[in-house]
Design an enzyme around this catalytic site. Structure first.
Site, PDB file in Angstrom:
ATOM      1  N   ARG A 219       1.061  -1.390  -0.082  1.00  0.00           N
ATOM      2  CA  ARG A 219       0.453  -0.051  -0.125  1.00  0.00           C
ATOM      3  C   ARG A 219       0.693   1.459   0.371  1.00  0.00           C
ATOM      4  NH1 ARG A 219      -1.872  -3.966   4.121  1.00  0.00           N
ATOM      5  NH2 ARG A 219      -3.629  -4.404   3.515  1.00  0.00           N
TER       6      ARG A 219
ATOM      7  N   LYS B 108      -1.221  -2.735   8.368  1.00  0.00           N
ATOM      8  CA  LYS B 108      -2.239  -2.280   9.341  1.00  0.00           C
ATOM      9  C   LYS B 108      -2.374  -2.547  10.596  1.00  0.00           C
ATOM     10  CE  LYS B 108      -6.206  -1.117   4.871  1.00  0.00           C
ATOM     11  NZ  LYS B 108      -7.764  -1.565   4.551  1.00  0.00           N
TER      12      LYS B 108
ATOM     13  N   HIS C 293      -4.237   2.681  -5.722  1.00  0.00           N
ATOM     14  CA  HIS C 293      -3.812   1.797  -4.990  1.00  0.00           C
ATOM     15  C   HIS C 293      -3.670   0.845  -6.625  1.00  0.00           C
ATOM     16  CE1 HIS C 293      -4.538   0.926  -0.827  1.00  0.00           C
ATOM     17  NE2 HIS C 293      -5.299   0.219  -0.614  1.00  0.00           N
TER      18      HIS C 293
ATOM     19  N   ARG D  60      -0.805  -2.346  -6.549  1.00  0.00           N
ATOM     20  CA  ARG D  60      -0.901  -3.087  -5.981  1.00  0.00           C
ATOM     21  C   ARG D  60      -1.637  -3.703  -6.509  1.00  0.00           C
ATOM     22  NH1 ARG D  60      -1.240  -4.273  -0.412  1.00  0.00           N
ATOM     23  NH2 ARG D  60      -3.143  -4.797   0.304  1.00  0.00           N
TER      24      ARG D  60
ATOM     25  N   HIS E 239      -3.215  -9.450   3.436  1.00  0.00           N
ATOM     26  CA  HIS E 239      -4.689  -9.622   3.797  1.00  0.00           C
ATOM     27  C   HIS E 239      -4.699 -10.419   5.093  1.00  0.00           C
ATOM     28  CE1 HIS E 239      -6.102  -8.314  -0.685  1.00  0.00           C
ATOM     29  NE2 HIS E 239      -5.415  -7.278   0.665  1.00  0.00           N
TER      30      HIS E 239
ATOM     31  N   TYR F  18      -9.420 -10.578  -6.666  1.00  0.00           N
ATOM     32  CA  TYR F  18      -8.446 -10.214  -8.080  1.00  0.00           C
ATOM     33  C   TYR F  18      -8.967 -11.354  -8.355  1.00  0.00           C
ATOM     34  CZ  TYR F  18      -6.063  -6.975  -5.257  1.00  0.00           C
ATOM     35  OH  TYR F  18      -6.081  -5.348  -4.248  1.00  0.00           O
TER      36      TYR F  18
END
Length: 301
Positions: free
Chosen positions: A149, A173, A245, A248, A271, A280
């Site tokens: 990110r 995150k 993004h 990414r 993730h 994706y």
């Protein structure tokens, strides 16, 4: 009572859960909006809130001036539900009245990914040998090579990059860390920047461990990184929308198209759930379907 509960919840997010500063800032803004809404109803105690009040808040967000997008309203509701769940768990209120309130339906959108040739154009969109051009080229190469990110890329410190091992430490995150591989072109771009670009930028600052610096010698911000990405797209003449993004998305889509399994891509992207990564796979299936439709002799039969 309401403001005290909000402060306690935000303290819980920051200290006990170690939530990212950006997350806490977003929750703070959303809960400030929520408490303002409750004030308008004459409610100054969280224990007096009812499920209909929470539902009314979502309706107010979607029908306000200007109306919030479904995604923004859903994010605000997530903050409100977190607050009520916390308050009920800690005995500040008798019940979690927000538990059954559902977020607005989000439009079904798939991430836009550039093809490989377009990515090559984008990566070539920072020409020149000046410090800023070298930095921007290193930034773009890192984004595509690692799937980071933008916030993770600008958070990289010099010591996070293991040149010999060809890996980099990314902080995702919630403070979660992961180590991901870095390709040789990205390493070459970073090396050129560290030798010929970073020293000139660093001498304008007071010293920082950050790898990517701005013109004042401080850590590059997410906003400046986004402007660098947008500027490279303009120079490259790309007409496709480019978002923070974009690279990414390209990283994930191109890996899956090249045969990588979804679990591996999940780990590389950081993730928490494979469900997030599976969006994706839909992009890849669409691409395969187009190839099938134009290549198989009986595809249209």
């Amino acid at each position: 009572m309401t403001s005290a509960a909000v402060e306690a919840f935000l303290h819980h997010l920051t200290v006990e859960r170690g939530s990212a500063a950006n997350t806490v800032a977003s929750y703070t803004a959303d809960l400030r909006r929520y408490t303002g809404y409750l004030d308008g109803l004459g409610i100054d105690d969280l224990a007096r809130v009812r499920e209909a009040d929470v539902s009314g808040f979502v309706v107010a967000l979607r029908s306000g001036t200007p109306p919030l997008a479904a995604s923004s309203a859903a994010r605000a509701l997530a903050a409100v539900r977190g607050l009520h769940r916390f308050a009920a768990r800690d005995g500040l209120v008798p019940d979690d009245v927000a538990r059954a309130v559902t977020p607005p339906t989000l439009p079904s959108t798939l991430p836009r990914a550039l093809d490989v040739d377009q990515v090559e154009q984008l990566l070539a969109g920072s020409p020149g040998d000046g410090p800023v051009a070298l930095r921007d080229r290193a930034l773009l190469e890192l984004l595509y090579s690692t799937g980071a990110r933008i916030s993770e890329a600008v958070g990289i410190d010099r010591d996070d990059l293991d040149v010999d091992g060809r890996t980099v430490l990314l902080r995702g995150k919630g403070g979660k860390q992961r180590i991901v591989p870095v390709g040789r072109p990205a390493l070459a771009a970073v090396d050129a920047y560290r030798v010929r670009g970073r020293p000139a930028l660093a001498e304008k600052g007071r010293g920082t461990a950050a790898l990517l610096l701005n013109a004042r010698g401080s850590r590059l911000s997410r906003q400046s990184a986004w402007h660098a990405l947008r500027g490279a797209a303009d120079v490259a003449g790309l007409t496709t929308d480019v978002s923070p993004h974009t690279l990414r998305h390209c990283f994930a889509t191109h890996l899956l198209a090249g045969g990588a399994d979804v679990r591996t891509v999940q780990e590389l992207l950081g993730h928490a759930s494979v469900t997030t990564t599976q969006v994706y796979t839909h992009v890849t299936v669409d691409a395969l379907r187009e190839v099938y439709a134009t290549s198989h002799p009986r595809a249209l039969g």
